[in-house]
Design an enzyme around this catalytic site. Structure first.
Site, PDB file in Angstrom:
ATOM      1  N   ASP A 205       0.832  -1.197   0.000  1.00 39.32           N
ATOM      2  CA  ASP A 205       0.000   0.000   0.000  1.00 39.32           C
ATOM      3  C   ASP A 205       0.874   1.258   0.000  1.00 39.32           C
ATOM      4  OD1 ASP A 205      -2.767   1.044   0.394  1.00 39.32           O
ATOM      5  OD2 ASP A 205      -1.905   1.889   2.208  1.00 39.32           O
ATOM      6  N   GLU A 255      14.496 -14.887  -0.207  1.00 37.75           N
ATOM      7  CA  GLU A 255      14.860 -16.016   0.662  1.00 37.75           C
ATOM      8  C   GLU A 255      13.823 -17.136   0.536  1.00 37.75           C
ATOM      9  OE1 GLU A 255      15.089 -14.570   4.666  1.00 37.75           O
ATOM     10  OE2 GLU A 255      16.459 -12.953   4.080  1.00 37.75           O
TER      11      GLU A 255
END
Ligand code: NOJ
Length: 543
Positions: A205, A255
């Site tokens: 956002d 990751e």
């Protein structure tokens, strides 16, 4: 996941779930995770690849959940973390991914950090997590700058000791201080929290708002309500410092396997590629198409520019026609040219709206976004052709814009009215209780049930278009813009030519086999070999 495609987001159809208004499983009038889980079959049949979930976190809902009180807890009206985990598992079983919405620019004023800040002294570590500044004037009685909030009014709120806090949105949404390492570390941890629970990505956002000019200059131009300014060197939008944050998040995503993030960044078109560098966002919404007036010139320009830019930087375009912040496009496209649709008038469009034209163009627009390269976002209910509900009574309005604009603008509730699932019955199948926003009578005839089994319905068109898109438009991402005159939008995607008549009289269809046409079988047809006004066709060229 059923399929293992690391680049799924490049070409996916992402369905936006405004959870509060999607389906109410526990009968309290508010949509929830339980209701969504019951409707996963519908979404699977529609053929979507992923769901973007509007914020589901604990929140006082003063801005529909974009005011987060606890980033690690699901709001109890929506469900529990366990239900979200079950949702993710069930969606994955259907080959549907889940994108969570993360709100880093601000918290709710109910967040424990903000409560702590209010109870602490100026200059304390607790206040440093937010943007507190001393007011101007002898006793700090004037706001620190002339900045205005996106929902209207000053962007500063006094706390009674001569200090003010910044809120670029509602007064209940204090801006975080992203220069503070504790804030950064906290969001690293929130990212990991949801990634560990299996979410496939994040919609970020206000991705262009986190960094502010430390000099806090006044602005020359005061922003309009519900709009972001795109001027160069703006003191709070699109500052270069956000890219360092983007890179930090991307490193975390990397990751994990197959995860993505998409930016909500209202920035000038030439600045957007910066967000899409290989160590930043995977995608950023393209709001230029959403903002374009219906017409071949503007659509051709916006699409052509985006396609070229995406090819140049190796990113995927990300198309959007509607979302929970703008007037639904079935209504927008029915307004007279030049209508100020962002300034939703209190009295509604009354005479200016041509419902039939809006629907016809919305059908054509489905065939546009489903045939463009890149990914496409579908806002819940657009597949039913839902219009904006412009006549919501004033006493039900919930969007902070209504109050903060001094009742000059109704705000965004009209596109957030609960979905009609059945033709009749309480809340048209949304749930057992009175829905949190009232639905108009005509919602029954637009319900999923009313359209089920009717291949000529909007729902039938979306299903057919998504299925055909998978077959024809995913593998080959090339797109060649074609010039068929000033009134026609046209482009070639592999063997298929897309033609949209945006003029005022019928045109000849190109030679070939019509794969899909936007016009409903019972509408006035332009005659064989012709494409009627405001209609689109996918034509397989003769080889
Ligand atoms: C953008 C969201 O889409 C909107 O609904 C919200 O009000 C603002 N950001 C503030 O978080």
């Amino acid at each position: 996941m059923a399929d293992n495609n690391a680049d799924w987001w490049r070409t996916g159809v992402v369905y936006q779930v405004y959870v509060r208004s999607f389906a109410d499983g526990n009968g309290d009038g508010t949509g929830d995770i339980a209701g969504l889980r019951q409707r996963l079959g519908y979404l699977s049949e529609l053929g979507v690849d992923a769901l973007w979930m509007n914020p589901w976190y604990a929140s006082p809902l003063r801005d529909g959940g974009y005011d987060v009180a606890d980033y690690r807890r699901i709001d109890e009206r929506f469900g529990t973390t366990e239900e979200v985990e079950a949702l993710i598992a069930e969606a994955h079983d259907l080959g549907i991914r889940i994108i969570a919405d993360l709100v880093p620019n601000h918290t709710s004023s109910d967040h424990v950090w903000f409560q702590e800040a209010l109870a602490s002294e100026p200059g304390s570590a607790a206040r440093d997590r937010y943007m507190f500044r001393k007011g101007k004037g002898e006793n700090g009685e004037l706001p620190p700058t002339n900045w205005t909030a996106v929902f209207g009014g000053s962007a500063w709120e006094p706390v009674g000791d001569g200090w003010w806090y910044l809120h670029l949105f509602d007064v209940s949404q204090p801006d975080l201080n992203w220069e503070n390492e504790e804030v950064r570390a906290e969001f690293d941890s929130v990212f990991r929290f949801w990634l560990d629970r299996g979410v496939d990505g994040f919609r970020i956002d206000v991705a262009h708002g986190m960094i502010k000019d430390p000099a806090f200059p006044d602005v020359e131009k005061v922003g309009a309500i519900l709009e972001s300014e795109t001027t160069e060197d703006h003191p709070f939008w699109d500052r270069d410092g956000v890219h360092e944050i983007n890179r930090r998040w991307r490193a975390i995503l990397n990751e994990y396997e197959d995860r993505m993030m998409v930016a909500e960044a209202w920035v000038a078109p030439h600045r957007l590629p910066l967000y899409l560098r290989s160590d930043e966002y995977h995608q950023s919404f393209n709001f230029d198409l959403l903002g374009a007036e219906w017409g071949a010139g503007e659509f051709t320009e916006v699409i052509g520019t985006a396609v070229t830019a995406a090819e140049e930087i190796g990113a995927a375009s990300t198309w959007v026609l509607s979302n929970h912040d703008v007037m639904r496009h079935a209504t927008r496209y029915g307004l007279a040219k030049g209508s100020a649709w962002r300034k939703w008038p209190v009295t509604g469009p009354v005479d200016a709206l041509d419902v039939e034209v809006g629907q016809r163009r919305a059908r054509a627009a489905c065939l546009i976004t489903m045939s463009l390269p890149g990914s496409t976002y579908v806002y819940q209910g657009e597949e039913l052709g839902l219009p904006e509900v412009w006549d919501l009574p004033e006493d039900v309005l919930d969007d902070p814009t209504w109050e903060r604009s001094g009742h000059a603008e109704k705000g965004r509730d009209g596109c957030r009215v609960p979905i009609p699932w059945t033709e009749s019955g309480p809340s048209f199948g949304f749930g057992d209780a009175e829905p949190w926003l009232p639905q108009p009578e005509m919602f029954g005839s637009l319900s999923a049930q009313a359209q089920e089994g009717d291949s000529g319905s909007m729902l039938g068109l979306y299903r057919a278009a998504i299925a055909a898109r998978k077959e024809h438009f995913v593998d080959d991402q090339s797109c060649e813009m074609l010039d068929l005159g000033a009134d026609v939008l046209s482009y070639r995607r592999g063997a298929i030519q897309v033609v949209v008549n945006m003029g005022t009289s019928s045109i000849a269809l190109p030679d070939g086999e019509v794969l899909l046409m936007s016009i409903a079988p019972d509408s006035t047809s332009a005659g064989p070999g012709q494409l009627a006004v405001d209609c689109a066709a996918w034509v397989i060229a003769l080889s």
